[in-house]
Design a protein around this motif. Sequence first.
Motif, PDB file in Angstrom:
ATOM      1  N   SER A 141       0.841  -1.190   0.000  1.00  8.72           N
ATOM      2  CA  SER A 141       0.000   0.000   0.000  1.00  8.72           C
ATOM      3  C   SER A 141       0.880   1.246   0.000  1.00  8.72           C
ATOM      4  CB  SER A 141      -0.900  -0.015   1.243  1.00  8.72           C
ATOM      5  OG  SER A 141      -1.464   1.272   1.459  1.00  8.72           O
TER       6      SER A 141
ATOM      7  N   SER B  91      -0.744   4.420   0.254  1.00  7.74           N
ATOM      8  CA  SER B  91      -1.569   5.521   0.780  1.00  7.74           C
ATOM      9  C   SER B  91      -2.649   4.952   1.703  1.00  7.74           C
ATOM     10  CB  SER B  91      -2.256   6.261  -0.378  1.00  7.74           C
ATOM     11  OG  SER B  91      -3.196   5.395  -0.995  1.00  7.74           O
TER      12      SER B  91
ATOM     13  N   THR C 159      -4.796   1.256   1.666  1.00  3.20           N
ATOM     14  CA  THR C 159      -4.969   0.379   2.839  1.00  3.20           C
ATOM     15  C   THR C 159      -6.460   0.121   3.080  1.00  3.20           C
ATOM     16  OG1 THR C 159      -2.882   1.100   3.781  1.00  3.20           O
ATOM     17  CG2 THR C 159      -4.501   0.192   5.328  1.00  3.20           C
TER      18      THR C 159
ATOM     19  N   GLY D 255       0.126   3.798  14.492  1.00  3.86           N
ATOM     20  CA  GLY D 255       0.147   4.502  13.214  1.00  3.86           C
ATOM     21  C   GLY D 255       0.410   3.618  12.009  1.00  3.86           C
ATOM     22  N   ALA D 256       0.348   2.325  12.192  1.00  9.54           N
ATOM     23  CA  ALA D 256       0.589   1.407  11.069  1.00  9.54           C
ATOM     24  C   ALA D 256      -0.503   1.550  10.004  1.00  9.54           C
ATOM     25  CB  ALA D 256       0.644  -0.039  11.568  1.00  9.54           C
ATOM     26  N   GLY D 257      -1.723   1.807  10.466  1.00  8.24           N
ATOM     27  CA  GLY D 257      -2.842   1.913   9.525  1.00  8.24           C
ATOM     28  C   GLY D 257      -3.940   0.912   9.823  1.00  8.24           C
ATOM     29  N   LYS D 258      -3.965   0.412  11.050  1.00 11.01           N
ATOM     30  CA  LYS D 258      -4.977  -0.579  11.440  1.00 11.01           C
ATOM     31  C   LYS D 258      -6.389   0.015  11.326  1.00 11.01           C
ATOM     32  CE  LYS D 258      -2.985  -1.088  15.493  1.00 11.01           C
ATOM     33  NZ  LYS D 258      -1.807  -0.194  15.309  1.00 11.01           N
ATOM     34  N   THR D 259      -6.549   1.234  11.851  1.00 13.60           N
ATOM     35  CA  THR D 259      -7.881   1.840  11.800  1.00 13.60           C
ATOM     36  C   THR D 259      -8.275   2.153  10.353  1.00 13.60           C
ATOM     37  OG1 THR D 259      -7.612   2.726  14.034  1.00 13.60           O
ATOM     38  CG2 THR D 259      -9.349   3.702  12.690  1.00 13.60           C
ATOM     39  N   ALA D 260      -7.317   2.562   9.542  1.00 17.48           N
ATOM     40  CA  ALA D 260      -7.601   2.803   8.111  1.00 17.48           C
ATOM     41  C   ALA D 260      -8.100   1.514   7.457  1.00 17.48           C
ATOM     42  CB  ALA D 260      -6.339   3.313   7.411  1.00 17.48           C
TER      43      ALA D 260
ATOM     44  N   GLU E 177      -7.819  -4.393  16.734  1.00 15.46           N
ATOM     45  CA  GLU E 177      -6.514  -3.741  16.710  1.00 15.46           C
ATOM     46  C   GLU E 177      -5.753  -4.194  17.954  1.00 15.46           C
ATOM     47  OE1 GLU E 177      -6.440   0.408  15.582  1.00 15.46           O
ATOM     48  OE2 GLU E 177      -8.493   0.300  14.850  1.00 15.46           O
ATOM     49  N   TRP E 178      -4.439  -4.149  17.885  1.00 13.10           N
ATOM     50  CA  TRP E 178      -3.577  -4.581  18.991  1.00 13.10           C
ATOM     51  C   TRP E 178      -3.857  -6.028  19.399  1.00 13.10           C
ATOM     52  CZ3 TRP E 178       0.701  -2.160  19.592  1.00 13.10           C
ATOM     53  CH2 TRP E 178       0.779  -0.831  19.152  1.00 13.10           C
TER      54      TRP E 178
ATOM     55  N   ASN F  86       4.780   6.610   3.812  1.00 15.23           N
ATOM     56  CA  ASN F  86       3.452   6.261   3.283  1.00 15.23           C
ATOM     57  C   ASN F  86       3.348   4.825   2.802  1.00 15.23           C
ATOM     58  OD1 ASN F  86       2.242   8.877   3.630  1.00 15.23           O
ATOM     59  ND2 ASN F  86       3.513   9.561   1.921  1.00 15.23           N
TER      60      ASN F  86
ATOM     61  N   ARG G  99       3.253   0.747   3.175  1.00 19.29           N
ATOM     62  CA  ARG G  99       2.885  -0.302   4.138  1.00 19.29           C
ATOM     63  C   ARG G  99       2.904  -1.649   3.431  1.00 19.29           C
ATOM     64  NH1 ARG G  99       3.186   3.919   6.433  1.00 19.29           N
ATOM     65  NH2 ARG G  99       1.744   4.828   7.965  1.00 19.29           N
TER      66      ARG G  99
HETATM   67  N1  LIG Z   1      -0.247   3.483   3.251  1.00 19.86           N
HETATM   68  C1  LIG Z   1      -0.836   3.908   4.374  1.00 19.86           C
HETATM   69  N2  LIG Z   1      -1.814   3.189   4.952  1.00 19.86           N
HETATM   70  C2  LIG Z   1      -2.392   3.593   6.085  1.00 19.86           C
HETATM   71  N3  LIG Z   1      -2.099   4.731   6.739  1.00 19.86           N
HETATM   72  C3  LIG Z   1      -1.139   5.501   6.209  1.00 19.86           C
HETATM   73  C4  LIG Z   1      -0.469   5.132   5.019  1.00 19.86           C
HETATM   74  N4  LIG Z   1       0.446   6.099   4.724  1.00 19.86           N
HETATM   75  C5  LIG Z   1       0.350   7.015   5.683  1.00 19.86           C
HETATM   76  N5  LIG Z   1      -0.603   6.683   6.580  1.00 19.86           N
HETATM   77  C6  LIG Z   1      -0.947   7.475   7.784  1.00 19.86           C
HETATM   78  O1  LIG Z   1      -0.676   6.669   8.902  1.00 19.86           O
HETATM   79  C7  LIG Z   1      -1.669   6.881   9.906  1.00 19.86           C
HETATM   80  C8  LIG Z   1      -2.408   5.575  10.182  1.00 19.86           C
HETATM   81  O2  LIG Z   1      -3.298   5.815  11.221  1.00 19.86           O
HETATM   82  P1  LIG Z   1      -4.249   4.721  11.822  1.00 19.86           P
HETATM   83  O3  LIG Z   1      -5.044   5.419  12.863  1.00 19.86           O
HETATM   84  O4  LIG Z   1      -4.976   4.006  10.752  1.00 19.86           O
HETATM   85  O5  LIG Z   1      -3.165   3.737  12.487  1.00 19.86           O
HETATM   86  P2  LIG Z   1      -3.397   2.645  13.621  1.00 19.86           P
HETATM   87  O6  LIG Z   1      -2.529   1.491  13.257  1.00 19.86           O
HETATM   88  O7  LIG Z   1      -4.842   2.392  13.804  1.00 19.86           O
HETATM   89  O8  LIG Z   1      -2.781   3.353  14.909  1.00 19.86           O
HETATM   90  P3  LIG Z   1      -3.120   3.106  16.475  1.00 19.86           P
HETATM   91  O9  LIG Z   1      -2.186   2.038  16.932  1.00 19.86           O
HETATM   92  O10 LIG Z   1      -2.808   4.420  17.101  1.00 19.86           O
HETATM   93  O11 LIG Z   1      -4.553   2.711  16.598  1.00 19.86           O
HETATM   94  C9  LIG Z   1      -2.597   7.955   9.383  1.00 19.86           C
HETATM   95  O12 LIG Z   1      -2.135   9.199   9.844  1.00 19.86           O
HETATM   96  C10 LIG Z   1      -2.421   7.841   7.876  1.00 19.86           C
HETATM   97  O13 LIG Z   1      -2.657   9.060   7.209  1.00 19.86           O
END
Ligand SMILES: Nc1ncnc2c1ncn2[C@@H]1O[C@H](COP(=O)(O)OP(=O)(O)OP(=O)(O)O)[C@@H](O)[C@H]1O
Length: 148
Positions: free
Chosen positions: A6, A8, A12, A39-44, A108-109, A135, A137
């Motif tokens: 991914s 962006s 994701t 910040g890995a992108g789990k919520t995305a 998540e987690w 950006n 992943r």
């Molecule tokens: N390829 C990508 N996929 C997902 N997120 C990305 C990507 N590139 C950059 N980002 C950024 O990374 C962040 C991912 O945030 P997200 O809340 O999804 O992470 P998370 O794994 O749920 O974190 P947490 O552990 O805090 O719950 C966002 O700020 C998003 O804009």
Amino acid sequence: MTEIISGSPEQTEAAGRALALAVRSADGRRYVALYGELGAGKTAFVRGFVSVLSPGSRVKSPTYTIVNEYRRGGLPVFHFDFYRTGGEDDFLALGFYEYLDTGVCISEWSENIPEEIFATIPDPVRVYIEKTSENGRRISVDGIEIDL
Ligand SMILES: Nc1ncnc2c1ncn2[C@@H]1O[C@H](COP(=O)(O)OP(=O)(O)OP(=O)(O)O)[C@@H](O)[C@H]1O
Ligand SMILES: [Mg+2]
């Protein structure tokens, strides 16, 4: 194991949608465990996943509530965040098994799910999200075939 690259948040989310389509058509594969750092992108990923199974629901990280429910589709979706969840007792107190019996679960987690609990989940799907650059992943999906 399917690997998705991914570049962006939107890509994701698209991976999350692809997994939701596979989960919907594979009866019995109802638990999705997400792994990956802050910040890995789990919520995305969950945002895309939920958009298929509960269209129009607003997805937010349930860090302080442990679980969010989305009920705009046929099966309810339960979105867990185990960042602060500890031992087996926490999982039992939460009614973890009732959620498993009721709908599709995505967490998540998942690193924090005790081994004894994880071992009792039938056919779990595991999704690992690794940051490869700001950006970028690498998303690895294990336990189900997905169409990309
Ligand atoms: N390829 C990508 N996929 C997902 N997120 C990305 C990507 N590139 C950059 N980002 C950024 O990374 C962040 C991912 O945030 P997200 O809340 O999804 O992470 P998370 O794994 O749920 O974190 P947490 O552990 O805090 O719950 C966002 O700020 C998003 O804009
Ligand atoms: Mg999150």
